[in-house]
Design a protein around this motif. Sequence first.
Motif, PDB file in Angstrom:
ATOM      1  N   GLY A   1       0.812  -1.209   0.000  1.00  0.00           N
ATOM      2  CA  GLY A   1       0.000   0.000   0.000  1.00  0.00           C
ATOM      3  C   GLY A   1       0.844   1.257   0.000  1.00  0.00           C
ATOM      4  O   GLY A   1       0.602   2.184  -0.778  1.00  0.00           O
ATOM      5  N   ARG A   2       1.838   1.283   0.877  1.00  0.00           N
ATOM      6  CA  ARG A   2       2.729   2.465   0.942  1.00  0.00           C
ATOM      7  C   ARG A   2       3.459   2.657  -0.380  1.00  0.00           C
ATOM      8  O   ARG A   2       3.565   3.779  -0.874  1.00  0.00           O
ATOM      9  CB  ARG A   2       3.733   2.310   2.070  1.00  0.00           C
ATOM     10  CG  ARG A   2       4.719   3.483   2.121  1.00  0.00           C
ATOM     11  CD  ARG A   2       5.633   3.373   3.270  1.00  0.00           C
ATOM     12  NE  ARG A   2       4.690   3.147   4.348  1.00  0.00           N
ATOM     13  CZ  ARG A   2       4.989   2.945   5.614  1.00  0.00           C
ATOM     14  NH1 ARG A   2       6.166   2.952   6.000  1.00  0.00           N
ATOM     15  NH2 ARG A   2       4.101   2.735   6.532  1.00  0.00           N
ATOM     16  N   THR A   3       3.952   1.586  -0.959  1.00  0.00           N
ATOM     17  CA  THR A   3       4.675   1.683  -2.227  1.00  0.00           C
ATOM     18  C   THR A   3       3.773   2.264  -3.317  1.00  0.00           C
ATOM     19  O   THR A   3       4.181   3.165  -4.059  1.00  0.00           O
ATOM     20  CB  THR A   3       5.200   0.302  -2.655  1.00  0.00           C
ATOM     21  OG1 THR A   3       6.081  -0.176  -1.640  1.00  0.00           O
ATOM     22  CG2 THR A   3       5.915   0.364  -3.988  1.00  0.00           C
ATOM     23  N   LEU A   4       2.557   1.764  -3.404  1.00  0.00           N
ATOM     24  CA  LEU A   4       1.625   2.252  -4.420  1.00  0.00           C
ATOM     25  C   LEU A   4       1.236   3.701  -4.172  1.00  0.00           C
ATOM     26  O   LEU A   4       1.170   4.511  -5.107  1.00  0.00           O
ATOM     27  CB  LEU A   4       0.386   1.348  -4.472  1.00  0.00           C
ATOM     28  CG  LEU A   4      -0.533   1.492  -5.669  1.00  0.00           C
ATOM     29  CD1 LEU A   4       0.224   1.444  -6.994  1.00  0.00           C
ATOM     30  CD2 LEU A   4      -1.590   0.392  -5.633  1.00  0.00           C
ATOM     31  N   VAL A   5       0.994   4.055  -2.912  1.00  0.00           N
ATOM     32  CA  VAL A   5       0.667   5.447  -2.577  1.00  0.00           C
ATOM     33  C   VAL A   5       1.827   6.364  -2.942  1.00  0.00           C
ATOM     34  O   VAL A   5       1.632   7.413  -3.573  1.00  0.00           O
ATOM     35  CB  VAL A   5       0.311   5.595  -1.077  1.00  0.00           C
ATOM     36  CG1 VAL A   5       0.394   7.047  -0.626  1.00  0.00           C
ATOM     37  CG2 VAL A   5      -1.073   5.043  -0.805  1.00  0.00           C
ATOM     38  N   LEU A   6       3.025   6.004  -2.555  1.00  0.00           N
ATOM     39  CA  LEU A   6       4.177   6.863  -2.821  1.00  0.00           C
ATOM     40  C   LEU A   6       4.437   7.001  -4.314  1.00  0.00           C
ATOM     41  O   LEU A   6       4.711   8.106  -4.810  1.00  0.00           O
ATOM     42  CB  LEU A   6       5.415   6.340  -2.092  1.00  0.00           C
ATOM     43  CG  LEU A   6       5.368   6.442  -0.566  1.00  0.00           C
ATOM     44  CD1 LEU A   6       6.601   5.804   0.050  1.00  0.00           C
ATOM     45  CD2 LEU A   6       5.200   7.876  -0.100  1.00  0.00           C
ATOM     46  N   PHE A   7       4.315   5.909  -5.056  1.00  0.00           N
ATOM     47  CA  PHE A   7       4.515   5.991  -6.501  1.00  0.00           C
ATOM     48  C   PHE A   7       3.440   6.873  -7.152  1.00  0.00           C
ATOM     49  O   PHE A   7       3.756   7.748  -7.962  1.00  0.00           O
ATOM     50  CB  PHE A   7       4.499   4.598  -7.149  1.00  0.00           C
ATOM     51  CG  PHE A   7       4.598   4.672  -8.642  1.00  0.00           C
ATOM     52  CD1 PHE A   7       5.822   4.873  -9.251  1.00  0.00           C
ATOM     53  CD2 PHE A   7       3.462   4.576  -9.429  1.00  0.00           C
ATOM     54  CE1 PHE A   7       5.913   4.973 -10.641  1.00  0.00           C
ATOM     55  CE2 PHE A   7       3.546   4.674 -10.805  1.00  0.00           C
ATOM     56  CZ  PHE A   7       4.771   4.876 -11.414  1.00  0.00           C
ATOM     57  N   SER A   8       2.194   6.641  -6.805  1.00  0.00           N
ATOM     58  CA  SER A   8       1.091   7.393  -7.429  1.00  0.00           C
ATOM     59  C   SER A   8       1.155   8.871  -7.097  1.00  0.00           C
ATOM     60  O   SER A   8       1.014   9.720  -7.983  1.00  0.00           O
ATOM     61  CB  SER A   8      -0.257   6.805  -6.997  1.00  0.00           C
ATOM     62  OG  SER A   8      -0.392   5.485  -7.448  1.00  0.00           O
ATOM     63  N   THR A   9       1.354   9.190  -5.822  1.00  0.00           N
ATOM     64  CA  THR A   9       1.379  10.612  -5.437  1.00  0.00           C
ATOM     65  C   THR A   9       2.627  11.307  -5.971  1.00  0.00           C
ATOM     66  O   THR A   9       2.557  12.476  -6.365  1.00  0.00           O
ATOM     67  CB  THR A   9       1.260  10.788  -3.912  1.00  0.00           C
ATOM     68  OG1 THR A   9       2.290  10.038  -3.259  1.00  0.00           O
ATOM     69  CG2 THR A   9      -0.113  10.373  -3.419  1.00  0.00           C
ATOM     70  N   ALA A  10       3.754  10.603  -6.018  1.00  0.00           N
ATOM     71  CA  ALA A  10       4.953  11.202  -6.610  1.00  0.00           C
ATOM     72  C   ALA A  10       4.721  11.483  -8.092  1.00  0.00           C
ATOM     73  O   ALA A  10       5.110  12.545  -8.596  1.00  0.00           O
ATOM     74  CB  ALA A  10       6.160  10.287  -6.414  1.00  0.00           C
ATOM     75  N   SER A  11       4.083  10.569  -8.788  1.00  0.00           N
ATOM     76  CA  SER A  11       3.781  10.784 -10.211  1.00  0.00           C
ATOM     77  C   SER A  11       2.857  11.972 -10.408  1.00  0.00           C
ATOM     78  O   SER A  11       3.052  12.784 -11.323  1.00  0.00           O
ATOM     79  CB  SER A  11       3.157   9.521 -10.812  1.00  0.00           C
ATOM     80  OG  SER A  11       4.065   8.456 -10.789  1.00  0.00           O
ATOM     81  N   MET A  12       1.849  12.094  -9.549  1.00  0.00           N
ATOM     82  CA  MET A  12       0.934  13.237  -9.622  1.00  0.00           C
ATOM     83  C   MET A  12       1.691  14.545  -9.418  1.00  0.00           C
ATOM     84  O   MET A  12       1.512  15.514 -10.160  1.00  0.00           O
ATOM     85  CB  MET A  12      -0.166  13.119  -8.567  1.00  0.00           C
ATOM     86  CG  MET A  12      -1.151  12.017  -8.781  1.00  0.00           C
ATOM     87  SD  MET A  12      -2.204  11.904  -7.297  1.00  0.00           S
ATOM     88  CE  MET A  12      -3.242  10.530  -7.709  1.00  0.00           C
ATOM     89  N   TRP A  13       2.518  14.561  -8.375  1.00  0.00           N
ATOM     90  CA  TRP A  13       3.246  15.786  -8.051  1.00  0.00           C
ATOM     91  C   TRP A  13       4.254  16.126  -9.145  1.00  0.00           C
ATOM     92  O   TRP A  13       4.390  17.286  -9.543  1.00  0.00           O
ATOM     93  CB  TRP A  13       3.955  15.644  -6.698  1.00  0.00           C
ATOM     94  CG  TRP A  13       4.712  16.868  -6.337  1.00  0.00           C
ATOM     95  CD1 TRP A  13       4.207  18.074  -5.954  1.00  0.00           C
ATOM     96  CD2 TRP A  13       6.132  17.028  -6.384  1.00  0.00           C
ATOM     97  NE1 TRP A  13       5.216  18.966  -5.740  1.00  0.00           N
ATOM     98  CE2 TRP A  13       6.417  18.350  -6.000  1.00  0.00           C
ATOM     99  CE3 TRP A  13       7.179  16.180  -6.699  1.00  0.00           C
ATOM    100  CZ2 TRP A  13       7.713  18.844  -5.928  1.00  0.00           C
ATOM    101  CZ3 TRP A  13       8.470  16.678  -6.621  1.00  0.00           C
ATOM    102  CH2 TRP A  13       8.720  17.991  -6.237  1.00  0.00           C
TER     103      TRP A  13
END
Length: 126
Positions: A80-92
């Motif tokens: 979950g953390r990995t997916l959250v960090l990847f997705s939010t980093a991509s958004m930012w």
Amino acid sequence: MSVVASVFVGLAALLHVFIFVLESVRWREPATWQRFGVASQQDADTTASMAYNQGFYNLFLGVGAALGVVLYATGHESAGRTLVLFSTASMWLAATVLITTGRSYLRAALTQGTLPFIGFVLFLFV
């Protein structure tokens, strides 16, 4: 803190799903293309396939962030953390790239990038 982090990531996910709706579903509506600074219906029609594609990028990032929160909350913390960090980093990072296209995009970039950035930072400390 994980609740606050999850709220910011959830809001970022919802925002990106909303952007998907605008770009991929409602693009040819004058209220929508005008919001994106498109000059005419003809220009909106010309750019519709590009907006459609771009909207799906936003959808996939939003779904990824939401799925990450769900995984994290249901005991699959590492995934979950990995997916959250990847997705939010991509958004930012996408918002950061948007700023490089011109100063007129600063507001849109801040709208698109603030929630994911906050969610990313908070999830680093969960």
